[in-house]
Design a protein around this motif. Structure first.
Motif, PDB file in Angstrom:
ATOM      1  N   LYS A  67       0.829  -1.205   0.000  1.00 62.75           N
ATOM      2  CA  LYS A  67       0.000   0.000   0.000  1.00 62.75           C
ATOM      3  C   LYS A  67       0.864   1.256   0.000  1.00 62.75           C
ATOM      4  O   LYS A  67       0.558   2.239  -0.696  1.00 62.75           O
ATOM      5  CB  LYS A  67      -0.915  -0.016   1.230  1.00 62.75           C
ATOM      6  CG  LYS A  67      -1.937   1.106   1.251  1.00 62.75           C
ATOM      7  CD  LYS A  67      -2.891   0.925   2.425  1.00 62.75           C
ATOM      8  CE  LYS A  67      -3.946   2.021   2.433  1.00 62.75           C
ATOM      9  NZ  LYS A  67      -4.895   1.847   3.561  1.00 62.75           N
ATOM     10  N   HIS A  68       1.965   1.227   0.751  1.00 62.38           N
ATOM     11  CA  HIS A  68       2.862   2.381   0.806  1.00 62.38           C
ATOM     12  C   HIS A  68       3.501   2.640  -0.562  1.00 62.38           C
ATOM     13  O   HIS A  68       3.605   3.792  -1.006  1.00 62.38           O
ATOM     14  CB  HIS A  68       3.954   2.120   1.849  1.00 62.38           C
ATOM     15  CG  HIS A  68       4.857   3.281   2.096  1.00 62.38           C
ATOM     16  ND1 HIS A  68       4.477   4.387   2.831  1.00 62.38           N
ATOM     17  CD2 HIS A  68       6.141   3.523   1.687  1.00 62.38           C
ATOM     18  CE1 HIS A  68       5.480   5.245   2.874  1.00 62.38           C
ATOM     19  NE2 HIS A  68       6.496   4.748   2.194  1.00 62.38           N
ATOM     20  N   ILE A  69       3.914   1.571  -1.230  1.00 58.89           N
ATOM     21  CA  ILE A  69       4.529   1.708  -2.558  1.00 58.89           C
ATOM     22  C   ILE A  69       3.531   2.298  -3.556  1.00 58.89           C
ATOM     23  O   ILE A  69       3.855   3.207  -4.328  1.00 58.89           O
ATOM     24  CB  ILE A  69       5.039   0.337  -3.047  1.00 58.89           C
ATOM     25  CG1 ILE A  69       6.257  -0.100  -2.204  1.00 58.89           C
ATOM     26  CG2 ILE A  69       5.428   0.398  -4.532  1.00 58.89           C
ATOM     27  CD1 ILE A  69       6.642  -1.549  -2.418  1.00 58.89           C
ATOM     28  N   ALA A  70       2.304   1.784  -3.531  1.00 56.50           N
ATOM     29  CA  ALA A  70       1.307   2.186  -4.527  1.00 56.50           C
ATOM     30  C   ALA A  70       0.665   3.533  -4.219  1.00 56.50           C
ATOM     31  O   ALA A  70       0.495   4.363  -5.132  1.00 56.50           O
ATOM     32  CB  ALA A  70       0.231   1.103  -4.643  1.00 56.50           C
ATOM     33  N   GLY A  92       7.850  -0.609 -13.813  1.00 54.84           N
ATOM     34  CA  GLY A  92       9.127  -0.287 -14.447  1.00 54.84           C
ATOM     35  C   GLY A  92      10.091   0.446 -13.528  1.00 54.84           C
ATOM     36  O   GLY A  92      11.295   0.485 -13.803  1.00 54.84           O
ATOM     37  N   GLU A  93       9.585   1.021 -12.425  1.00 54.60           N
ATOM     38  CA  GLU A  93      10.474   1.685 -11.476  1.00 54.60           C
ATOM     39  C   GLU A  93      11.208   0.646 -10.624  1.00 54.60           C
ATOM     40  O   GLU A  93      10.754  -0.489 -10.470  1.00 54.60           O
ATOM     41  CB  GLU A  93       9.691   2.657 -10.599  1.00 54.60           C
ATOM     42  CG  GLU A  93       9.203   3.883 -11.339  1.00 54.60           C
ATOM     43  CD  GLU A  93       8.698   4.955 -10.392  1.00 54.60           C
ATOM     44  OE1 GLU A  93       9.524   5.769  -9.926  1.00 54.60           O
ATOM     45  OE2 GLU A  93       7.482   4.970 -10.118  1.00 54.60           O
ATOM     46  N   GLU A  94      12.348   1.067 -10.067  1.00 52.31           N
ATOM     47  CA  GLU A  94      13.225   0.136  -9.359  1.00 52.31           C
ATOM     48  C   GLU A  94      13.257   0.431  -7.861  1.00 52.31           C
ATOM     49  O   GLU A  94      13.064   1.570  -7.435  1.00 52.31           O
ATOM     50  CB  GLU A  94      14.634   0.198  -9.952  1.00 52.31           C
ATOM     51  CG  GLU A  94      14.665  -0.224 -11.420  1.00 52.31           C
ATOM     52  CD  GLU A  94      16.037  -0.111 -12.057  1.00 52.31           C
ATOM     53  OE1 GLU A  94      17.018   0.202 -11.331  1.00 52.31           O
ATOM     54  OE2 GLU A  94      16.147  -0.327 -13.280  1.00 52.31           O
ATOM     55  N   LEU A  95      13.499  -0.612  -7.096  1.00 52.99           N
ATOM     56  CA  LEU A  95      13.616  -0.502  -5.656  1.00 52.99           C
ATOM     57  C   LEU A  95      14.504  -1.617  -5.127  1.00 52.99           C
ATOM     58  O   LEU A  95      14.794  -2.584  -5.842  1.00 52.99           O
ATOM     59  CB  LEU A  95      12.250  -0.533  -4.977  1.00 52.99           C
ATOM     60  CG  LEU A  95      11.430  -1.831  -5.003  1.00 52.99           C
ATOM     61  CD1 LEU A  95      10.298  -1.749  -3.983  1.00 52.99           C
ATOM     62  CD2 LEU A  95      10.844  -2.106  -6.376  1.00 52.99           C
ATOM     63  N   THR A  96      14.953  -1.472  -3.881  1.00 52.04           N
ATOM     64  CA  THR A  96      15.774  -2.488  -3.239  1.00 52.04           C
ATOM     65  C   THR A  96      14.919  -3.258  -2.248  1.00 52.04           C
ATOM     66  O   THR A  96      14.187  -2.669  -1.453  1.00 52.04           O
ATOM     67  CB  THR A  96      16.962  -1.855  -2.512  1.00 52.04           C
ATOM     68  OG1 THR A  96      17.760  -1.143  -3.448  1.00 52.04           O
ATOM     69  CG2 THR A  96      17.818  -2.919  -1.833  1.00 52.04           C
ATOM     70  N   ILE A 137       9.574  -3.139 -10.632  1.00 57.18           N
ATOM     71  CA  ILE A 137       8.155  -3.437 -10.431  1.00 57.18           C
ATOM     72  C   ILE A 137       7.541  -3.935 -11.739  1.00 57.18           C
ATOM     73  O   ILE A 137       7.614  -3.270 -12.770  1.00 57.18           O
ATOM     74  CB  ILE A 137       7.413  -2.187  -9.939  1.00 57.18           C
ATOM     75  CG1 ILE A 137       7.940  -1.754  -8.569  1.00 57.18           C
ATOM     76  CG2 ILE A 137       5.913  -2.446  -9.870  1.00 57.18           C
ATOM     77  CD1 ILE A 137       7.373  -0.441  -8.075  1.00 57.18           C
ATOM     78  N   GLU A 138       6.952  -5.130 -11.690  1.00 63.46           N
ATOM     79  CA  GLU A 138       6.280  -5.703 -12.864  1.00 63.46           C
ATOM     80  C   GLU A 138       4.781  -5.420 -12.843  1.00 63.46           C
ATOM     81  O   GLU A 138       4.167  -5.217 -13.886  1.00 63.46           O
ATOM     82  CB  GLU A 138       6.514  -7.220 -12.910  1.00 63.46           C
ATOM     83  CG  GLU A 138       7.925  -7.608 -13.317  1.00 63.46           C
ATOM     84  CD  GLU A 138       8.043  -9.082 -13.646  1.00 63.46           C
ATOM     85  OE1 GLU A 138       8.665  -9.411 -14.676  1.00 63.46           O
ATOM     86  OE2 GLU A 138       7.506  -9.913 -12.875  1.00 63.46           O
ATOM     87  N   THR A 187       4.364  -7.027  -7.525  1.00 63.48           N
ATOM     88  CA  THR A 187       5.146  -8.123  -8.094  1.00 63.48           C
ATOM     89  C   THR A 187       6.472  -7.585  -8.613  1.00 63.48           C
ATOM     90  O   THR A 187       6.518  -6.533  -9.261  1.00 63.48           O
ATOM     91  CB  THR A 187       4.377  -8.805  -9.239  1.00 63.48           C
ATOM     92  OG1 THR A 187       3.103  -9.228  -8.756  1.00 63.48           O
ATOM     93  CG2 THR A 187       5.141 -10.015  -9.761  1.00 63.48           C
ATOM     94  N   LEU A 188       7.554  -8.320  -8.347  1.00 61.30           N
ATOM     95  CA  LEU A 188       8.901  -7.822  -8.617  1.00 61.30           C
ATOM     96  C   LEU A 188       9.674  -8.739  -9.563  1.00 61.30           C
ATOM     97  O   LEU A 188       9.590  -9.965  -9.462  1.00 61.30           O
ATOM     98  CB  LEU A 188       9.690  -7.712  -7.306  1.00 61.30           C
ATOM     99  CG  LEU A 188       9.039  -6.867  -6.195  1.00 61.30           C
ATOM    100  CD1 LEU A 188       9.769  -7.108  -4.885  1.00 61.30           C
ATOM    101  CD2 LEU A 188       9.055  -5.396  -6.568  1.00 61.30           C
TER     102      LEU A 188
END
Length: 241
Positions: free
Chosen positions: A22-25, A33-37, A50-51, A59-60
């Motif tokens: 929820k925090h990500i979205a 398409g954005e990236e995260l660790t 992010i797929e 989904t990653l």
């Protein structure tokens, strides 16, 4: 780059659910398409893209994976005599930032705070949440666990299983440096509460194999002493460079 913990990840891919999804979205408003660790809570970092995402699941795709560079080379287990009020919350937060591997509250003779089992169970949930948030903030590769409250004898038995059990005591004179330099890869540290340790407890710790060491000539508060001890250990083992 945003950083999250999940146990549902491997080199083949992974996903994040719950509050973090929820925090990500909704809060970070990240896009496909954005990236995260993402950290697997065991010391590995995954560089991900992010797929797909919703406020329930992200989904990653894993782009690369490596052992976390932020984890210290030495495991330090902190055994902290139960302090009053919310002091343990501060100790947990800062100890996680400094690289502690686990934190165990301990009941000693001079502890003023003596929570019952029900109260401690509720506190433990909050303590582990504080450890999680501190691990995220400080870029840790794992989430140090805050363990259930132990009696002193139980704590000393656990500490004896490590390569270097240490009790820091205000009346000790032996400096820490030489012991830490020869400590090995796993150190257990016992720190007193506001009233310090009873002399009989120090004798018992010595009988169980603890080195009794000094943190200097000044008397430190119970919330300062564990952070000073951890800082010294991390510096002397090359983990503050």
């Amino acid at each position: 780059m945003p950083r999250f913990f999940t146990q549902t990840i491997s080199r083949e891919g992974g996903y994040i659910t719950g509050d973090d999804a929820k925090h990500i979205a909704k809060v970070l408003r990240m896009k496909i398409g954005e990236e995260l660790t993402v950290c697997d809570t065991k010391g590995y970092d995954y560089h991900c893209m992010i797929e797909s995402l919703s406020d329930k699941e992200v989904t990653l795709k894993v782009l690369s994976a490596e052992e976390s560079q932020s984890e210290p080379s030495v495991k330090v287990h902190l055994y902290q005599a139960m302090p009053k009020g919310d002091k343990l919350e501060l100790i947990i937060q800062k100890a996680v930032e400094l690289g502690v591997d686990s934190i165990t509250p301990v009941m000693t003779r001079r502890c003023v705070s003596k929570p019952d089992a029900k109260s401690m169970a509720k506190k433990l949930e909050r303590y582990n949440r504080i450890a999680l948030e501190a691990a995220k903030q400080s870029g840790r590769g794992k989430i140090p666990q805050v363990k259930p409250l132990l009696e002193l004898n139980e704590a000393l038995d656990e500490m004896a299983e490590t390569s270097c059990p240490i009790l820091f005591y205000e009346n000790a004179t032996a400096p820490a440096k030489e012991v830490i330099d020869q400590a090995g890869q796993e150190i257990a540290v016992l720190i007193g509460s506001e009233g310090g340790f009873d002399e009989s407890e120090v004798v018992k710790a010595k009988e169980k194999g603890c080195q009794v060491l000094s943190l200097g000539k000044r008397i430190l508060r119970c919330e300062t002493a564990p952070l000073a001890a951890l800082s010294i250990i991390m510096f002397e083992t090359g983990n503050m460079q």
